[in-house]
Design a protein around this motif. Structure first.
Motif, PDB file in Angstrom:
ATOM      1  N   THR A  91      30.149  31.213  10.289  1.00 39.06           N
ATOM      2  CA  THR A  91      29.304  30.457  11.216  1.00 39.06           C
ATOM      3  C   THR A  91      27.898  31.041  11.154  1.00 39.06           C
ATOM      4  OG1 THR A  91      31.231  30.194  12.614  1.00 39.06           O
ATOM      5  CG2 THR A  91      29.127  29.721  13.635  1.00 39.06           C
ATOM      6  N   LEU A  92      26.930  30.151  11.070  1.00 34.32           N
ATOM      7  CA  LEU A  92      25.538  30.587  10.991  1.00 34.32           C
ATOM      8  C   LEU A  92      24.754  29.837  12.060  1.00 34.32           C
ATOM      9  CD1 LEU A  92      23.708  32.430   9.241  1.00 34.32           C
ATOM     10  CD2 LEU A  92      23.335  30.481   7.738  1.00 34.32           C
ATOM     11  N   ARG A  93      24.193  30.621  13.004  1.00 32.63           N
ATOM     12  CA  ARG A  93      23.450  30.015  14.127  1.00 32.63           C
ATOM     13  C   ARG A  93      24.274  28.900  14.801  1.00 32.63           C
ATOM     14  NH1 ARG A  93      20.994  34.133  13.240  1.00 32.63           N
ATOM     15  NH2 ARG A  93      18.779  34.298  12.777  1.00 32.63           N
ATOM     16  N   GLY A  94      25.569  29.182  14.943  1.00 34.56           N
ATOM     17  CA  GLY A  94      26.442  28.262  15.682  1.00 34.56           C
ATOM     18  C   GLY A  94      27.007  27.112  14.865  1.00 34.56           C
ATOM     19  N   LYS A  95      26.652  27.030  13.587  1.00 34.99           N
ATOM     20  CA  LYS A  95      27.177  25.925  12.759  1.00 34.99           C
ATOM     21  C   LYS A  95      28.024  26.492  11.627  1.00 34.99           C
ATOM     22  CE  LYS A  95      23.250  23.851  14.413  1.00 34.99           C
ATOM     23  NZ  LYS A  95      22.107  24.659  14.849  1.00 34.99           N
ATOM     24  N   SER A  96      29.068  25.764  11.256  1.00 32.96           N
ATOM     25  CA  SER A  96      29.871  26.282  10.153  1.00 32.96           C
ATOM     26  C   SER A  96      29.063  26.147   8.852  1.00 32.96           C
ATOM     27  CB  SER A  96      31.212  25.566  10.066  1.00 32.96           C
ATOM     28  OG  SER A  96      31.010  24.235   9.717  1.00 32.96           O
ATOM     29  N   ALA A  97      29.152  27.194   8.042  1.00 33.95           N
ATOM     30  CA  ALA A  97      28.319  27.236   6.843  1.00 33.95           C
ATOM     31  C   ALA A  97      29.018  28.035   5.751  1.00 33.95           C
ATOM     32  CB  ALA A  97      26.969  27.878   7.158  1.00 33.95           C
ATOM     33  N   ILE A  98      28.671  27.720   4.522  1.00 30.89           N
ATOM     34  CA  ILE A  98      29.169  28.482   3.371  1.00 30.89           C
ATOM     35  C   ILE A  98      27.952  28.907   2.561  1.00 30.89           C
ATOM     36  CG2 ILE A  98      30.616  28.429   1.321  1.00 30.89           C
ATOM     37  CD1 ILE A  98      32.189  26.182   2.743  1.00 30.89           C
ATOM     38  N   LEU A  99      27.918  30.195   2.264  1.00 31.12           N
ATOM     39  CA  LEU A  99      26.748  30.768   1.599  1.00 31.12           C
ATOM     40  C   LEU A  99      27.167  31.283   0.223  1.00 31.12           C
ATOM     41  CD1 LEU A  99      23.838  32.170   1.875  1.00 31.12           C
ATOM     42  CD2 LEU A  99      25.089  34.101   2.845  1.00 31.12           C
ATOM     43  N   ALA A 100      26.345  31.028  -0.784  1.00 36.31           N
ATOM     44  CA  ALA A 100      26.633  31.594  -2.109  1.00 36.31           C
ATOM     45  C   ALA A 100      25.355  31.761  -2.904  1.00 36.31           C
ATOM     46  CB  ALA A 100      27.595  30.693  -2.884  1.00 36.31           C
ATOM     47  N   ARG A 101      25.380  32.729  -3.794  1.00 35.65           N
ATOM     48  CA  ARG A 101      24.301  32.913  -4.756  1.00 35.65           C
ATOM     49  C   ARG A 101      24.774  32.289  -6.057  1.00 35.65           C
ATOM     50  NH1 ARG A 101      22.437  37.196  -8.819  1.00 35.65           N
ATOM     51  NH2 ARG A 101      24.665  37.214  -9.210  1.00 35.65           N
ATOM     52  N   CYS A 102      24.114  31.203  -6.466  1.00 34.54           N
ATOM     53  CA  CYS A 102      24.646  30.472  -7.626  1.00 34.54           C
ATOM     54  C   CYS A 102      24.381  31.188  -8.940  1.00 34.54           C
ATOM     55  CB  CYS A 102      24.087  29.051  -7.669  1.00 34.54           C
ATOM     56  SG  CYS A 102      22.325  28.943  -7.977  1.00 34.54           S
ATOM     57  N   GLY A 103      23.384  32.071  -8.980  1.00 37.71           N
ATOM     58  CA  GLY A 103      22.994  32.681 -10.245  1.00 37.71           C
ATOM     59  C   GLY A 103      21.894  31.858 -10.891  1.00 37.71           C
ATOM     60  N   ILE A 104      21.476  32.301 -12.050  1.00 35.27           N
ATOM     61  CA  ILE A 104      20.293  31.700 -12.676  1.00 35.27           C
ATOM     62  C   ILE A 104      20.701  30.593 -13.654  1.00 35.27           C
ATOM     63  CG2 ILE A 104      18.323  32.183 -14.199  1.00 35.27           C
ATOM     64  CD1 ILE A 104      18.287  35.019 -12.975  1.00 35.27           C
ATOM     65  N   GLY A 105      19.973  29.490 -13.609  1.00 29.13           N
ATOM     66  CA  GLY A 105      20.141  28.441 -14.606  1.00 29.13           C
ATOM     67  C   GLY A 105      20.992  27.266 -14.143  1.00 29.13           C
ATOM     68  N   LYS A 106      20.907  26.184 -14.910  1.00 31.26           N
ATOM     69  CA  LYS A 106      21.482  24.902 -14.494  1.00 31.26           C
ATOM     70  C   LYS A 106      23.013  24.907 -14.478  1.00 31.26           C
ATOM     71  CE  LYS A 106      19.586  21.488 -16.731  1.00 31.26           C
ATOM     72  NZ  LYS A 106      18.762  20.570 -17.574  1.00 31.26           N
ATOM     73  N   VAL A 107      23.639  25.549 -15.457  1.00 30.90           N
ATOM     74  CA  VAL A 107      25.110  25.526 -15.472  1.00 30.90           C
ATOM     75  C   VAL A 107      25.661  26.335 -14.299  1.00 30.90           C
ATOM     76  CG1 VAL A 107      27.178  26.152 -16.765  1.00 30.90           C
ATOM     77  CG2 VAL A 107      25.253  25.093 -17.946  1.00 30.90           C
ATOM     78  N   ASN A 108      25.127  27.539 -14.072  1.00 28.10           N
ATOM     79  CA  ASN A 108      25.587  28.343 -12.926  1.00 28.10           C
ATOM     80  C   ASN A 108      25.402  27.574 -11.617  1.00 28.10           C
ATOM     81  OD1 ASN A 108      26.389  30.680 -14.305  1.00 28.10           O
ATOM     82  ND2 ASN A 108      24.286  31.422 -14.412  1.00 28.10           N
ATOM     83  N   ALA A 109      24.259  26.919 -11.498  1.00 28.66           N
ATOM     84  CA  ALA A 109      23.964  26.187 -10.258  1.00 28.66           C
ATOM     85  C   ALA A 109      24.910  25.007 -10.078  1.00 28.66           C
ATOM     86  CB  ALA A 109      22.515  25.703 -10.289  1.00 28.66           C
ATOM     87  N   ALA A 110      25.199  24.307 -11.179  1.00 30.40           N
ATOM     88  CA  ALA A 110      26.088  23.142 -11.090  1.00 30.40           C
ATOM     89  C   ALA A 110      27.513  23.567 -10.737  1.00 30.40           C
ATOM     90  CB  ALA A 110      26.072  22.371 -12.412  1.00 30.40           C
ATOM     91  N   VAL A 111      27.980  24.667 -11.342  1.00 30.87           N
ATOM     92  CA  VAL A 111      29.338  25.165 -11.042  1.00 30.87           C
ATOM     93  C   VAL A 111      29.437  25.481  -9.552  1.00 30.87           C
ATOM     94  CG1 VAL A 111      30.883  27.146 -11.384  1.00 30.87           C
ATOM     95  CG2 VAL A 111      29.837  26.024 -13.356  1.00 30.87           C
ATOM     96  N   CYS A 112      28.447  26.209  -9.042  1.00 30.57           N
ATOM     97  CA  CYS A 112      28.463  26.619  -7.635  1.00 30.57           C
ATOM     98  C   CYS A 112      28.426  25.395  -6.707  1.00 30.57           C
ATOM     99  CB  CYS A 112      27.270  27.534  -7.385  1.00 30.57           C
ATOM    100  SG  CYS A 112      27.233  28.206  -5.729  1.00 30.57           S
ATOM    101  N   ALA A 113      27.552  24.446  -7.021  1.00 25.09           N
ATOM    102  CA  ALA A 113      27.427  23.258  -6.170  1.00 25.09           C
ATOM    103  C   ALA A 113      28.709  22.430  -6.194  1.00 25.09           C
ATOM    104  CB  ALA A 113      26.239  22.414  -6.627  1.00 25.09           C
ATOM    105  N   GLN A 114      29.320  22.320  -7.382  1.00 25.44           N
ATOM    106  CA  GLN A 114      30.540  21.509  -7.473  1.00 25.44           C
ATOM    107  C   GLN A 114      31.693  22.163  -6.705  1.00 25.44           C
ATOM    108  OE1 GLN A 114      30.587  18.339  -9.082  1.00 25.44           O
ATOM    109  NE2 GLN A 114      32.401  18.254  -7.781  1.00 25.44           N
TER     110      GLN A 114
END
Ligand code: ADE
Length: 219
Positions: free
Chosen positions: A29-52
């Motif tokens: 929970t972040l500031r009263g709202k449910s949330a999920i936090l992650a560091r996707c890493g650098i670049g488009k493939v890392n970011a897409a994997v994390c977002a998916q």
């Protein structure tokens, strides 16, 4: 960046960690709202994997991407904030078979629009604390340190800033029909000085980003 994740994670309540595809996801929970936090890493493939994973495993209903960016538009400088109006992938090029540069086949678009309501809420969260502009962010698998490439991104796409992840996250969210937004703090000018400026300014710019995200969640 790690510093951004640390700054936000310490503010999370009841955080539990799940590691998927080598990425730790902090669920709480972040500031009263449910949330999920992650560091996707650098670049488009890392970011897409994390977002998916955010979409398919955790079923998130919106995604906020934050981080540092290089300045592309004239008049933008270090520590300024760019809120994404849309993303373009400047390194996608099938022009040899007749498409315009940046055209992402299958999705069949060049520009991936951020959610207008999220962009407005991000702008409100920044408030008067920094110089903020809303504009187009150009993403590619390249740390840009060349003013000819910066000029091409400006002229071809009317980009205000460049990064290495946002366009991939935008594409994942567009395919999944999930609203997304992005807030980026400028760490360098994506020119020949960028490799020197980046290490000096990135940590401060990243700290600004995490403060904005916390403010956004509080709103
Ligand atoms: N993120 C921060 N600075 C950048 C640059 N110059 N190019 C790409 N991504 C960046």
């Amino acid at each position: 960046m790690d510093v951004e994740v640390e700054a936000i994670k310490t503010e999370m309540e009841n955080a539990e960690t799940k590691i998927i595809s080598d990425i730790p996801f902090y669920i709480g929970t972040l500031r009263g709202k449910s949330a999920i936090l992650a560091r996707c890493g650098i670049g488009k493939v890392n970011a897409a994997v994390c977002a998916q994973i955010m979409v398919s495993v955790f079923g998130v209903d919106e995604i906020i991407n934050t981080g540092v960016a290089g300045a592309v538009a004239h008049g933008i400088k270090q520590n300024d904030i760019v809120i994404a109006e849309s993303f373009v992938q400047h390194d996608v090029d099938t022009s040899a078979i007749g498409d315009p540069v940046g055209f992402v086949s299958t999705v069949n678009k060049i520009y991936f629009e951020a959610d207008k309501d999220i962009a407005a809420r991000l702008k409100k969260a920044v408030g008067g604390k920094a110089h903020v502009i809303t504009g187009i962010i150009a993403t590619g698998d390249q740390f840009v340190a060349d003013k000819a490439i910066t000029a091409a991104m400006r002229e071809r796409f009317n980009a205000s800033a460049c990064d290495m992840e946002g366009g991939a996250i935008a594409q994942v969210c567009t395919l999944a029909k999930i609203p997304f937004g992005a807030v980026r703090c400028i760490s360098d000018s994506a020119d020949e000085n960028a490799s020197m400026d980046y290490p000096e300014f990135a940590a401060k710019a990243a700290a600004t980003c995490s403060a904005m995200v916390l403010e956004f969640m509080a709103e």
